[in-house]
Design a protein around this motif. Sequence first.
Motif, PDB file in Angstrom:
ATOM      1  N   PHE A 188       0.808  -1.234   0.000  1.00 25.07           N
ATOM      2  CA  PHE A 188       0.000   0.000   0.000  1.00 25.07           C
ATOM      3  C   PHE A 188       0.836   1.277   0.000  1.00 25.07           C
ATOM      4  CE2 PHE A 188      -2.644  -3.206   2.176  1.00 25.07           C
ATOM      5  CZ  PHE A 188      -3.776  -3.167   1.383  1.00 25.07           C
ATOM      6  N   LYS A 189       2.169   1.146  -0.096  1.00 22.57           N
ATOM      7  CA  LYS A 189       3.048   2.316   0.002  1.00 22.57           C
ATOM      8  C   LYS A 189       2.824   3.044   1.324  1.00 22.57           C
ATOM      9  CE  LYS A 189       4.708   1.416  -4.003  1.00 22.57           C
ATOM     10  NZ  LYS A 189       6.035   0.756  -4.090  1.00 22.57           N
ATOM     11  N   ALA A 190       2.697   2.275   2.399  1.00 21.74           N
ATOM     12  CA  ALA A 190       2.393   2.843   3.708  1.00 21.74           C
ATOM     13  C   ALA A 190       3.529   3.736   4.193  1.00 21.74           C
ATOM     14  CB  ALA A 190       2.151   1.727   4.722  1.00 21.74           C
ATOM     15  N   ASN A 191       3.150   4.865   4.782  1.00 26.83           N
ATOM     16  CA  ASN A 191       4.128   5.761   5.396  1.00 26.83           C
ATOM     17  C   ASN A 191       4.351   5.330   6.839  1.00 26.83           C
ATOM     18  OD1 ASN A 191       4.388   7.437   3.113  1.00 26.83           O
ATOM     19  ND2 ASN A 191       2.563   8.594   3.686  1.00 26.83           N
ATOM     20  N   ASP A 192       5.599   5.037   7.173  1.00 22.46           N
ATOM     21  CA  ASP A 192       5.937   4.693   8.553  1.00 22.46           C
ATOM     22  C   ASP A 192       6.160   5.992   9.319  1.00 22.46           C
ATOM     23  OD1 ASP A 192       6.828   3.714  10.939  1.00 22.46           O
ATOM     24  OD2 ASP A 192       8.383   2.424  10.108  1.00 22.46           O
ATOM     25  N   LEU A 193       5.237   6.325  10.214  1.00 23.28           N
ATOM     26  CA  LEU A 193       5.319   7.572  10.979  1.00 23.28           C
ATOM     27  C   LEU A 193       6.128   7.421  12.251  1.00 23.28           C
ATOM     28  CD1 LEU A 193       1.606   8.737  10.557  1.00 23.28           C
ATOM     29  CD2 LEU A 193       3.581   9.233   9.094  1.00 23.28           C
ATOM     30  N   GLY A 194       6.763   6.256  12.416  1.00 21.95           N
ATOM     31  CA  GLY A 194       7.621   6.037  13.570  1.00 21.95           C
ATOM     32  C   GLY A 194       6.864   5.582  14.797  1.00 21.95           C
ATOM     33  N   PRO A 195       7.485   5.702  15.972  1.00 18.45           N
ATOM     34  CA  PRO A 195       6.811   5.302  17.217  1.00 18.45           C
ATOM     35  C   PRO A 195       5.493   6.059  17.397  1.00 18.45           C
ATOM     36  CG  PRO A 195       9.153   5.688  17.613  1.00 18.45           C
ATOM     37  CD  PRO A 195       8.878   6.150  16.210  1.00 18.45           C
ATOM     38  N   LEU A 196       4.513   5.381  17.960  1.00 16.24           N
ATOM     39  CA  LEU A 196       3.187   5.973  18.123  1.00 16.24           C
ATOM     40  C   LEU A 196       3.249   7.154  19.085  1.00 16.24           C
ATOM     41  CD1 LEU A 196       0.130   5.636  17.447  1.00 16.24           C
ATOM     42  CD2 LEU A 196      -0.049   4.367  19.599  1.00 16.24           C
ATOM     43  N   GLU A 197       2.895   8.342  18.573  1.00 17.56           N
ATOM     44  CA  GLU A 197       2.844   9.543  19.400  1.00 17.56           C
ATOM     45  C   GLU A 197       1.463  10.203  19.352  1.00 17.56           C
ATOM     46  OE1 GLU A 197       5.956  12.072  18.023  1.00 17.56           O
ATOM     47  OE2 GLU A 197       7.558  10.898  18.960  1.00 17.56           O
ATOM     48  N   TRP A 198       0.827  10.138  18.182  1.00 22.09           N
ATOM     49  CA  TRP A 198      -0.521  10.707  18.014  1.00 22.09           C
ATOM     50  C   TRP A 198      -1.389   9.693  17.288  1.00 22.09           C
ATOM     51  CZ3 TRP A 198      -2.142  15.469  19.791  1.00 22.09           C
ATOM     52  CH2 TRP A 198      -1.145  16.360  20.189  1.00 22.09           C
ATOM     53  N   ILE A 199      -2.621   9.536  17.729  1.00 23.87           N
ATOM     54  CA  ILE A 199      -3.577   8.724  16.989  1.00 23.87           C
ATOM     55  C   ILE A 199      -4.988   9.177  17.349  1.00 23.87           C
ATOM     56  CG2 ILE A 199      -3.651   6.872  18.729  1.00 23.87           C
ATOM     57  CD1 ILE A 199      -3.972   4.906  16.328  1.00 23.87           C
ATOM     58  N   LEU A 200      -5.794   9.411  16.333  1.00 22.85           N
ATOM     59  CA  LEU A 200      -7.187   9.848  16.493  1.00 22.85           C
ATOM     60  C   LEU A 200      -7.289  11.072  17.399  1.00 22.85           C
ATOM     61  CD1 LEU A 200      -8.967   6.384  16.860  1.00 22.85           C
ATOM     62  CD2 LEU A 200      -8.266   7.610  14.794  1.00 22.85           C
ATOM     63  N   GLY A 201      -6.338  11.990  17.251  1.00 19.23           N
ATOM     64  CA  GLY A 201      -6.355  13.221  18.032  1.00 19.23           C
ATOM     65  C   GLY A 201      -5.815  13.082  19.439  1.00 19.23           C
ATOM     66  N   MET A 202      -5.393  11.880  19.826  1.00 20.50           N
ATOM     67  CA  MET A 202      -4.875  11.650  21.173  1.00 20.50           C
ATOM     68  C   MET A 202      -3.353  11.671  21.171  1.00 20.50           C
ATOM     69  SD  MET A 202      -7.397   8.640  22.624  1.00 20.50           S
ATOM     70  CE  MET A 202      -6.961   7.503  21.313  1.00 20.50           C
ATOM     71  N   ARG A 203      -2.777  12.313  22.153  1.00 22.73           N
ATOM     72  CA  ARG A 203      -1.329  12.337  22.330  1.00 22.73           C
ATOM     73  C   ARG A 203      -0.945  11.161  23.206  1.00 22.73           C
ATOM     74  NH1 ARG A 203       3.574  12.272  22.131  1.00 22.73           N
ATOM     75  NH2 ARG A 203       4.968  14.077  22.374  1.00 22.73           N
ATOM     76  N   ILE A 204      -0.009  10.335  22.721  1.00 25.47           N
ATOM     77  CA  ILE A 204       0.407   9.135  23.442  1.00 25.47           C
ATOM     78  C   ILE A 204       1.825   9.337  23.975  1.00 25.47           C
ATOM     79  CG2 ILE A 204       0.682   6.634  23.338  1.00 25.47           C
ATOM     80  CD1 ILE A 204      -2.153   7.580  22.731  1.00 25.47           C
ATOM     81  N   TYR A 205       1.973   9.237  25.290  1.00 24.78           N
ATOM     82  CA  TYR A 205       3.289   9.332  25.926  1.00 24.78           C
ATOM     83  C   TYR A 205       3.679   7.942  26.426  1.00 24.78           C
ATOM     84  CZ  TYR A 205       2.329  14.353  26.073  1.00 24.78           C
ATOM     85  OH  TYR A 205       2.022  15.654  25.743  1.00 24.78           O
ATOM     86  N   THR A 206       4.901   7.504  26.074  1.00 18.97           N
ATOM     87  CA  THR A 206       5.377   6.188  26.476  1.00 18.97           C
ATOM     88  C   THR A 206       6.690   6.316  27.224  1.00 18.97           C
ATOM     89  OG1 THR A 206       4.359   5.218  24.493  1.00 18.97           O
ATOM     90  CG2 THR A 206       5.967   3.874  25.670  1.00 18.97           C
ATOM     91  N   SER A 207       6.818   5.608  28.334  1.00 22.63           N
ATOM     92  CA  SER A 207       8.054   5.638  29.107  1.00 22.63           C
ATOM     93  C   SER A 207       9.163   4.903  28.361  1.00 22.63           C
ATOM     94  CB  SER A 207       7.829   5.003  30.484  1.00 22.63           C
ATOM     95  OG  SER A 207       7.475   3.639  30.342  1.00 22.63           O
ATOM     96  N   ASP A 208      10.381   5.100  28.804  1.00 20.53           N
ATOM     97  CA  ASP A 208      11.531   4.484  28.134  1.00 20.53           C
ATOM     98  C   ASP A 208      11.481   2.963  28.166  1.00 20.53           C
ATOM     99  OD1 ASP A 208      12.535   6.977  27.539  1.00 20.53           O
ATOM    100  OD2 ASP A 208      13.828   7.077  29.313  1.00 20.53           O
TER     101      ASP A 208
END
Length: 280
Positions: A188-208
């Motif tokens: 699908f020629k998908a764009n890899d946006l990297g580690p999940l930080e935003w999805i559906l308007g939500m900001r995702i914070y992940t610990s180390d």
Amino acid sequence: WIVDDIPLGCNLMKAKWVFKKKKKKDNTIERYRARIVIKGFTQKAGVDYNEIFAPVIRHSTLRLVLALCAFYGLFKRHLDLPKAFTQADMDFDAYVQAPPGIKLPPGKCFKLIKAIYGLKQAAYLFNRLLVSFLLSLHFVQCVSDTCLFYLFDGANVVIICVYVDDIFLASSTVELGDHYCKLLYDRFKANDLGPLEWILGMRIYTSDDNHTIQISHVLYVNTIIDKVEGIIGRELQHSAIPMHPNCKLTKDMAPQTDAERSAMSAIPYGTIIGLSLIHI
């Protein structure tokens, strides 16, 4: 599409241009985009389309998957499928007039080969294509939420959540995530946006260590605050409660004239109260 003769008695759908500002995660403008879309209201049921329903991941399912990611320390990736709908084949013969600015010879029109944006069945056709591809990779489709897919590879697991053309991928190892990201890119020629930080308007914070995840709606809240402040013309005063506990509302406080009613109807009181509840 291809240029074709206008069939006798066909339903000739209409199209238009849609101009949009594509924004980055921080709400700044990334680029300006022009897209030709179908005016879906010009379609006829049974002639141009039949099935149109396309599911999306439920927010409760998404939060459950994030909880599993935190518990098991899964690696999270965010992918976007560009021009998603146009990758799905049409299920009906559909004919479209040339949109403004494009000229065709007399008696000619566009015959759609792919499902372009605006079609009532576009999301359905793309979802069917994506599901078929994931099942071909031996993913198992969840029964209770059909936009959740999982696959066990020995002791490792891959989980995929689908929201139209947004994909959230969680995996036990980085290498396993890379493998399936590449497969999605190849198809699908998908764009890899990297580690999940935003999805559906939500900001995702992940610990180390990947075992703590926080979810924030700061972008949504700020958008609503800006909207409300633009209506009432003054800065909002934030409170831990929606109203003073000793406030007494009476009928005399209701608007008495048409002008007062009109002014009151323009203020989203429910939204303002909801904003105050967010801060509790």
